[in-house]
Scaffold this motif. Structure first.
Motif, PDB file in Angstrom:
ATOM      1  N   ASP A   1       2.643   1.816  -3.406  1.00  0.00           N
ATOM      2  CA  ASP A   1       1.524   2.138  -4.647  1.00  0.00           C
ATOM      3  C   ASP A   1       1.224   3.436  -4.484  1.00  0.00           C
ATOM      4  N   ASN A   2       1.361   4.008  -2.899  1.00  0.00           N
ATOM      5  CA  ASN A   2       1.043   5.556  -3.026  1.00  0.00           C
ATOM      6  C   ASN A   2       2.045   6.585  -3.082  1.00  0.00           C
ATOM      7  N   ASN A   3       3.220   5.803  -3.755  1.00  0.00           N
ATOM      8  CA  ASN A   3       4.610   6.688  -4.131  1.00  0.00           C
ATOM      9  C   ASN A   3       4.728   7.777  -2.832  1.00  0.00           C
ATOM     10  N   THR A   4       4.928   7.221  -1.742  1.00  0.00           N
ATOM     11  CA  THR A   4       5.189   8.010  -0.504  1.00  0.00           C
ATOM     12  C   THR A   4       6.612   8.557  -0.446  1.00  0.00           C
TER      13      THR A   4
ATOM     14  N   ARG B   1       0.613  -1.193   0.004  1.00  0.00           N
ATOM     15  CA  ARG B   1       0.033   0.020  -0.119  1.00  0.00           C
ATOM     16  C   ARG B   1       0.870   1.205   0.045  1.00  0.00           C
ATOM     17  N   ILE B   2       1.907   1.460   0.736  1.00  0.00           N
ATOM     18  CA  ILE B   2       2.753   2.307   0.875  1.00  0.00           C
ATOM     19  C   ILE B   2       3.309   2.814  -0.352  1.00  0.00           C
TER      20      ILE B   2
END
Length: 86
Positions: free
Chosen positions: A46-49, A43-44
């Motif tokens: 995929d969000n390009n944090t 998830r992290i």
């Protein structure tokens, strides 16, 4: 690991014994933790944090989980998998 840094292995012929069951429960917990961390990492990423502290913490947690899972796999050797985990 034992207090001297050497690996500890469970050696028993009694698959249903108290220590064997405890080891299986701990291993199942470690596998569950690793699975949840992997999903969190997906998830992290995929969000390009851009949160470098968060990424560092995630990397540390994933490293710890991988160490635990690899230790369990190495110590398991020829023993069957824990109940509920292939």
């Amino acid at each position: 690991m034992g207090p001297d840094g050497k690996p500890c292995y469970l050696s028993t012929d009694d698959q249903g014994g108290c220590v064997s069951r405890l080891a299986d429960h701990i291993e199942a917990f470690q596998l569950g933790t690793a699975s949840r961390l992997l999903e969190h990492a997906r998830r992290i990423l995929d969000n390009n944090t851009k949160d470098l502290k968060g990424l560092h913490l995630l990397a540390a947690q994933l490293t710890s989980a991988l160490r635990d899972v690899l230790r369990a796999a190495k110590s398991r050797g020829g023993r069957p998998a824990a109940p509920g985990h292939p």
